[in-house]
Scaffold this motif. Structure first.
Motif, PDB file in Angstrom:
ATOM      1  N   MET A 109       0.833  -1.200   0.000  1.00  0.00           N
ATOM      2  CA  MET A 109       0.000   0.000   0.000  1.00  0.00           C
ATOM      3  C   MET A 109       0.868   1.251   0.000  1.00  0.00           C
ATOM      4  SD  MET A 109      -3.343  -0.679   2.339  1.00  0.00           S
ATOM      5  CE  MET A 109      -2.576  -1.068   3.879  1.00  0.00           C
ATOM      6  N   HIS A 110       2.031   1.140   0.653  1.00  0.00           N
ATOM      7  CA  HIS A 110       2.931   2.285   0.774  1.00  0.00           C
ATOM      8  C   HIS A 110       3.584   2.616  -0.563  1.00  0.00           C
ATOM      9  CE1 HIS A 110       5.351   5.157   2.818  1.00  0.00           C
ATOM     10  NE2 HIS A 110       6.485   4.560   2.498  1.00  0.00           N
ATOM     11  N   ARG A 111       3.972   1.556  -1.295  1.00  0.00           N
ATOM     12  CA  ARG A 111       4.728   1.743  -2.521  1.00  0.00           C
ATOM     13  C   ARG A 111       3.858   2.069  -3.719  1.00  0.00           C
ATOM     14  NH1 ARG A 111       9.894  -0.588  -1.394  1.00  0.00           N
ATOM     15  NH2 ARG A 111      10.185   0.384   0.626  1.00  0.00           N
ATOM     16  N   ILE A 112       2.722   1.372  -3.776  1.00  0.00           N
ATOM     17  CA  ILE A 112       1.928   1.455  -4.990  1.00  0.00           C
ATOM     18  C   ILE A 112       1.372   2.870  -5.161  1.00  0.00           C
ATOM     19  CG2 ILE A 112      -0.517   1.003  -4.534  1.00  0.00           C
ATOM     20  CD1 ILE A 112       0.146  -1.628  -6.241  1.00  0.00           C
ATOM     21  N   ARG A 120      -6.414   0.600  -0.909  1.00  0.00           N
ATOM     22  CA  ARG A 120      -6.621   0.739   0.535  1.00  0.00           C
ATOM     23  C   ARG A 120      -8.056   0.395   0.921  1.00  0.00           C
ATOM     24  NH1 ARG A 120      -2.796   5.886   2.234  1.00  0.00           N
ATOM     25  NH2 ARG A 120      -0.910   4.906   1.442  1.00  0.00           N
ATOM     26  N   THR A 121      -8.979   0.785   0.072  1.00  0.00           N
ATOM     27  CA  THR A 121     -10.382   0.468   0.360  1.00  0.00           C
ATOM     28  C   THR A 121     -10.604  -1.033   0.328  1.00  0.00           C
ATOM     29  OG1 THR A 121     -10.900   2.482  -0.821  1.00  0.00           O
ATOM     30  CG2 THR A 121     -12.741   1.052  -0.264  1.00  0.00           C
ATOM     31  N   ILE A 122     -10.053  -1.686  -0.710  1.00  0.00           N
ATOM     32  CA  ILE A 122     -10.251  -3.132  -0.840  1.00  0.00           C
ATOM     33  C   ILE A 122      -9.668  -3.862   0.361  1.00  0.00           C
ATOM     34  CG2 ILE A 122      -9.566  -5.155  -2.178  1.00  0.00           C
ATOM     35  CD1 ILE A 122      -9.737  -3.386  -4.674  1.00  0.00           C
ATOM     36  N   LEU A 194       0.637  -0.485  10.619  1.00  0.00           N
ATOM     37  CA  LEU A 194       2.013  -0.554  10.113  1.00  0.00           C
ATOM     38  C   LEU A 194       2.239   0.472   9.008  1.00  0.00           C
ATOM     39  CD1 LEU A 194       2.534  -4.417  10.121  1.00  0.00           C
ATOM     40  CD2 LEU A 194       3.429  -2.739  11.734  1.00  0.00           C
ATOM     41  N   LEU A 195       1.193   0.704   8.223  1.00  0.00           N
ATOM     42  CA  LEU A 195       1.303   1.697   7.154  1.00  0.00           C
ATOM     43  C   LEU A 195       1.610   3.076   7.736  1.00  0.00           C
ATOM     44  CD1 LEU A 195       0.968   2.337   4.118  1.00  0.00           C
ATOM     45  CD2 LEU A 195      -1.441   2.761   4.570  1.00  0.00           C
ATOM     46  N   ALA A 196       0.947   3.364   8.873  1.00  0.00           N
ATOM     47  CA  ALA A 196       1.208   4.638   9.537  1.00  0.00           C
ATOM     48  C   ALA A 196       2.666   4.729   9.949  1.00  0.00           C
ATOM     49  CB  ALA A 196       0.295   4.783  10.752  1.00  0.00           C
ATOM     50  N   ASP A 202      11.713   8.521   7.225  1.00  0.00           N
ATOM     51  CA  ASP A 202      12.258   9.520   6.309  1.00  0.00           C
ATOM     52  C   ASP A 202      12.785   8.818   5.055  1.00  0.00           C
ATOM     53  OD1 ASP A 202      13.411  11.563   5.048  1.00  0.00           O
ATOM     54  OD2 ASP A 202      14.736  12.176   6.690  1.00  0.00           O
ATOM     55  N   GLY A 203      12.216   9.147   3.904  1.00  0.00           N
ATOM     56  CA  GLY A 203      12.604   8.510   2.651  1.00  0.00           C
ATOM     57  C   GLY A 203      14.082   8.676   2.329  1.00  0.00           C
TER      58      GLY A 203
END
Lengths: 311, 434
Positions: A109-112, A120-122, A194-196, A202-203
């Protein structure tokens, strides 16, 4: 839960302003504080008090003060230990699997980029389904008369799987279905937490590691995971406490048959089925204490700061 | 800012409505006609006032009362365990909406002992026991007093495929034993539908097996805990355990015997490939055509199987007794309504509409009933021999402990009767969890 960060060390030297602020604070938060006491402290204290009695709702005259007698029965009964073991198995297995699965989903979810919101909804759909409903869905899917799982397994194994296999006829398969259903239902919650955590990293750090020639796994274990330890621990704590109180799946699928009783269903049985209010309260108190122990282990043992992320 | 205030005020108003609405709903009643709430167990009629079930009886009795009362129905859950739980919670909370309650007979003693049932008026006792099959009166009696009104009476029959019985050489009309049908099922590769899920229906079966061997689960029924004596650890208990183990381990109980309730057992019997025998309540007769069973002509019925060669069969007793709640605001009207509900006219209508057998013997002579239920005579004979489940105020615990030790059926062995007796006693004394 909150942590107090700045405790005033000099109590006496309160300025007028500070005193007024404190008074205002009580005026503002006081009503909420009283409501909290009424809806949480009172029931907890009453459960503690009732747990010292032998009390059957249909026979109120035989109410008898037994002190810790109910606790003695609980801690000497094999049923309690088998329920505790089941609860621990469910907690450890589901949380471990959910951590791995949830992390994978969170990374995705983070990368896409493109269908981000749709994805995210699915992912959230299972979590938005009421647990009792999802429990029934899994129950019907696995049952021999209405289920399709046996048929699928039969096809996948080229006929080796017995289509009349009774998933709810013995302990291991029942627990398997209960655990699968629980994982399916709550992995989205884990992945959201975990997404949070992922979003907070920091990228630049990851990019630097990439430039230095670190592989994906090196970046994962040396950069990403250490930097989101707090988020992982919070996710683990929430889910562990949640899983430890598992009720719906067991109640719907087996009702505790074949030794699949958990602590919550056991407490429910004493209180609601048998109306043995004293014994049920004692079990609830034990469950409450165990939950406190788990929370304490996480907070103290792993140094989880629940307030982190608010700063 | 102004918007925000409006929004907040809106929320406050909503909250106030949400709090007040249920109160308003409770206090509403139309005009002067007292409303009687009748908690009905689900039957074929559901809550449809023209469905032929209790909801229709409620409508008809309301009409016949000439405005003295109005009966509304409230459905209770499907399983008897859940029904008891819901009613118990309401009674324990002193719920005055429980005017009339359709109650599973084994729970009558528990509710009566707890003082949840309004006493039956002296002058109505004769009418409530008139023309009733004996087992239905026994089941509505506690501590030598009638505490509920017999409404309908149920019993299980043995349903079988005529072709299977013929192939196995069984004389079904003479009555059969469990051993005979188990052997026949094994030989013919067919199943026996039974109820062995961990639920009330399993207690029904165990009780019938023990009673059929001349035993009793509870040897001296009564209100006192100290007097409780169990008859499980006996030859009769062993005979029951042997039958259950044999059916489970030989596989003739079907693949999901451990979770089979009435519906699962019925589905098993409806599978043309494996159907052989089924013990079930007479409602199945109406279910066969509804489920498009295409071998109805091949289905026969006879008395519940005997436990062994010597003893008489002891078919299960079920049905519904009608109780009046002690906290009701209109107990007199409720008993008046009970008179109407349990009248011969209504019991006939109920049997025709739902297939649930009447507690009044006269109903079985009604030509319409005989026509629709060719097995009516067998049902009445079975009800004469039927043995109710143990009568005790601790029935809930007794039944749950029994189910726990006897589950799963494949694990039943020669120690099960003794162990279940020990568990029941320990649970009743508060020394074990359940």
């Amino acid at each position: 839960m909150t942590t107090i960060t700045e405790r005033p060390s000099r109590r006496k030297a309160l300025t007028d302003r500070a005193r007024q602020e404190r008074a205002l604070g009580w005026k503002l938060a006081g009503p909420a504080f009283i409501v909290m006491l009424a809806v949480t402290a009172y029931p907890i204290l009453q459960a503690l008090w009732l747990s010292l009695f032998r009390l059957r709702l249909t026979d109120p005259d035989s109410r008898e003060f037994v002190f810790f007698g109910n606790y003695q029965v609980i801690f000497t009964d094999s049923l309690f230990y088998s329920a505790l073991l089941n609860t621990l198995i469910i907690t450890v297995v589901t949380v471990a699997v959910e951590l791995v699965l949830g992390f994978a989903i969170a990374m995705l979810m983070h990368r896409i980029v493109l269908p981000r919101r749709t994805l995210r909804t699915i992912v959230l759909i299972p979590y938005s389904i009421i647990t009792v409903v999802s429990a029934f869905a899994w129950l019907y899917a696995f049952r021999t008369d209405t289920g399709f799982v046996n048929e699928w397994l039969n096809t996948l194994t080229f006929g080796a799987w017995n289509t009349t296999f009774d998933w709810f006829g013995s302990w291991a398969p029942s627990m398997t279905v209960i655990i699968i259903s629980e994982i399916w239902k709550t992995t989205p919650f884990m992945s959201l937490l975990l997404l949070a955590g992922l979003a907070q990293i920091d990228g630049a750090m990851e990019e630097a590691a990439k430039v230095d020639g670190a592989t994906f796994w090196q970046r994962l274990f040396r950069v990403i995971l250490p930097n989101m330890k707090a988020a992982i621990m919070v996710a683990l704590l929430f889910r562990a406490l949640d899983a430890f109180r598992i009720f719906d799946n067991v109640f719907v699928m087996t009702r505790g048959a074949n030794n699949t009783e958990t602590l919550s269903t056991l407490a429910y049985k004493q209180t609601i089925d048998r109306v043995e209010i004293g014994m049920g309260s004692a079990l609830s108190v034990v469950l409450f204490l165990l939950v406190c122990v788990i929370a304490w282990i996480f907070v103290r043992g792993f140094n989880v700061d629940l307030a982190k992320g608010r700063n | 800012m102004a918007m925000k205030h409006k929004f907040r005020r809106g929320i406050a108003a909503l909250a106030a409505i949400a709090l007040a609405a249920p109160l308003a709903a409770c206090s509403s009643s139309d005009g002067g006609t007292p409303e009687l709430m009748w908690y009905i167990n689900p039957d074929g009629g559901g809550s449809d006032p023209h469905g032929g079930g209790q909801a229709e009886i409620a409508r008809l009795c309301t009409e016949q009362s000439g405005g003295r009362y109005r009966i509304s129905v409230e459905l209770t859950p499907n399983s008897s365990t859940d029904q008891r739980q819901q009613l118990l919670r309401r009674f324990a909370g002193g719920d005055s909406s429980l005017d009339l309650v359709s109650m599973d007979p084994p729970f009558v003693p528990e509710f009566a002992q707890a003082g949840y049932l309004a006493p039956v008026p002296e002058d109505m006792i004769d009418e409530f026991t008139e023309d009733r099959v004996e087992s239905s009166i026994t089941a509505a009696t506690w501590d030598e007093e009638l505490v509920a009104v017999p409404f309908w009476a149920n019993t299980q029959l043995l349903w079988y495929r005529k072709s299977v019985a013929e192939a196995a050489g069984l004389d079904m009309d003479a009555g059969v034993t469990w051993e005979q049908i188990t052997a026949a099922a094994k030989e013919q590769g067919v199943t026996i539908g039974v109820q062995a899920n961990r639920y009330e229906g399993y207690t029904v079966w165990i009780n019938a097996l023990i009673a059929g061997a001349g035993g009793e689960i509870l040897t001296n029924p009564g209100p006192d805990l100290d007097d409780v004596e169990l008859g499980l650890d006996s030859d009769a208990g062993q005979a029951a355990a042997n039958i259950i183990r044999e059916i489970a381990q030989s596989g003739v109980g079907g693949p999901s015997m451990g979770v089979s309730d009435e519906t699962v057992a019925l589905n098993l019997f409806q599978d043309p490939a494996t159907s052989g025998f089924l013990v079930n309540w007479p409602y199945v007769w109406a279910a066969f055509p509804a489920n498009n069973v295409d071998f109805i002509d091949d289905i026969g019925w006879t008395m519940f199987p005997a436990t062994d060669d010597e003893g008489d069969p002891a078919p299960p007793f079920g049905g519904i007794s009608l109780a009046v709640g002690a906290f009701s605001e209109h107990p007199d009207l409720a008993y008046e309504a009970a008179q109407c509900i349990t009248s011969e006219e209504m019991q006939t209508l109920y049997m025709l509409g739902t297939g649930n057998p009447a507690s009044r013997a006269a109903v079985y002579a009604n030509p319409e009933v005989v026509e629709q239920f060719p097995m009516a005579e067998m049902i009445r004979d079975s009800l004469e021999q039927a043995v109710p489940r143990p009568q005790t105020q601790f029935y809930g615990d007794l039944s749950a402990a029994l189910q726990r030790e006897w589950s799963p059926p494949s694990g039943v062995n020669e120690n099960t009767p003794k162990e279940s007796a020990e568990l029941i006693m320990a649970v009743l004394r508060g020394e074990r969890l359940l």
